[in-house]
Design a protein around this motif. Structure first.
Motif: not given
Length: 422
Positions: A328-335
């Motif tokens: 999730t650290d690579l996601m702009e808007h992590p869920q």
């Protein structure tokens, strides 16, 4: 281990065809995966060729014109190898080699080569060699009476040639059958040893939680983050082949065994799944699976489907699982994930507490109520029940203790066995 990067690096032309979305992962993404596999095997990518087809050509897979194009590109780029993203028939591979004057391998052979490089244990090496010989067997022709200078232990002369067997091994069908028989017998002995070790581990009655997922989804990073296991972590396919097992303490004093296993991949060669079934036994006998997903990938959904298909193939489809949305650290808007999925960043250690609580909740729901009576001197059994679950009642009379407890299935079995023996 033979490593092409330490010698003159082999140059390869990658070839992929596009048949339509019904054939699984999109061709561009599948080719990107082939590039990662090729680099992981130690070859340099000279060029990539794509071909749109209604159906593969029965003779050369990509047709006469495209075959000539690949030959010319390879000559211009100094490539000695063509790697096809799809499975080639033995006849197609021979025809392509004759017409392109290149060595030709397909995706399955490339994956087998990577496994040959990465296998560390005796069991892993035996499994890889069995898979390679099973792959090679139908590809023999009468004129191939010898496969010169093929050595075991990953010391081949290029990508797709590492493994199987002995120097100057005669690779006619009879010799391969004999070698496969010997290898399978030896693997059977190793598997029996592993089976004894597994039974001993079951005597330490902790549930097993197995990490499964697409290759490079971050399973080993998660294993290290949860247990300090020190598993090798690399941004490449199949960095982990041999299973690693460590004890993990959950909230509420519950202990489990956490197992890290080989990653799965789109079109994983069937003979490799067959050969590695003993290793994948850790998955098949697990109490709970953690399906680790690279949530940052656009292909997360397709890759989850691939993993589910492999789980079905190895007989693990019915085992309960928790989906772990990793990276999730690579996601702009992590869920944060939902009730059926937990979002984490194994690299940063984020979301791990939620994951541990979810595992504990899940295993608590799987506990059994057991009522047993055994000698009061067996305080170790009472302590085991307390450590694993919850003792509901405990009554001592006439040198016996009658206990009712809510415990995991392995502990319930152990308690019943002890009570029957007393």
């Amino acid at each position: 281990m033979h490593n092409l990067t330490t010698e003159k690096q082999e140059r390869a032309v990658l070839v992929g065809i596009e048949l339509g979305p019904e054939h699984g992962i999109a061709s561009e993404e599948s080719l990107a995966e082939l590039r990662a596999l090729t680099e992981s095997a130690g070859a340099e990518i000279a060029a990539t060729v794509r071909q749109k087809l209604k159906a593969p050509d029965s003779r050369t897979f990509i047709g006469k014109g495209k075959t000539a194009e690949v030959r010319d590109i390879a000559a211009a780029k100094g490539a000695s190898l063509a790697i096809f993203d799809d499975a080639l028939t033995p006849a197609q591979a021979r025809n392509l080699e004759n017409e392109m004057k290149l060595r030709v391998i397909d995706r399955s052979q490339l994956i087998l080569d990577i496994f040959a490089q990465r296998a560390r244990t005796l069991e892993g090496k035996l499994q890889v060699e069995i898979a390679q010989l099973s792959y090679l067997q139908p590809r023999l022709t009468r004129q191939w009476s010898h496969l010169s200078r093929v050595r075991g232990g990953g010391s081949g002369t290029g990508v797709g040639t590492r493994g199987p067997g002995e120097t100057q091994l005669e690779v006619d069908r009879r010799k391969i059958r004999e070698r496969l028989t010997r290898l399978r017998a030896r693997l059977g002995e190793v598997e029996r040893t592993r089976g004894i070790q597994r039974r001993r581990r079951l005597e330490v009655p902790y549930p097993t939680v197995a990490l499964v997922g697409y290759t490079n989804s971050g399973k080993s990073t998660l294993m290290n983050a949860l247990t300090d296991a020190g598993v090798e972590v690399a941004d490449r396919p199949f960095s982990t082949l041999d299973p690693t097992i460590r004890r993990l303490k959950l909230p509420g004093r519950m202990n489990v065994m956490l197992a890290d296993t080989v990653g799965f991949i789109h079109r994983l060669p069937h003979m490799l799944v067959e050969a590695f079934k003993a290793t994948l036994e850790e998955v098949r006998t697990a109490t709970l699976l953690l399906h680790v997903v690279d949530a940052s990938s656009e292909l997360a959904s397709e890759r989850m489907t691939v993993v589910e298909e492999v789980l079905k193939e190895i007989g693990a489809a019915a085992i309960p699982r928790i989906v772990v949305l990793n990276k999730t650290d690579l996601m702009e808007h992590p869920q944060r994930g939902g009730s059926d999925a937990i979002a984490v960043s194994a690299l940063r250690g984020e979301g791990l507490d939620r994951l541990l609580e979810a595992i504990a909740r899940h295993l608590s729901r799987m506990r059994e109520e057991v009522s047993v009576t055994f000698p009061a001197r067996r305080g170790d059994l009472v302590a085991m029940a307390r450590r694993d679950g919850e003792v509901l009642s405990e009554e001592y009379r006439d040198g016996l203790v009658s206990m009712r407890a809510l415990v995991s299935a392995p502990v319930a079995g152990r308690l019943r066995k002890a009570a029957a023996a007393s």
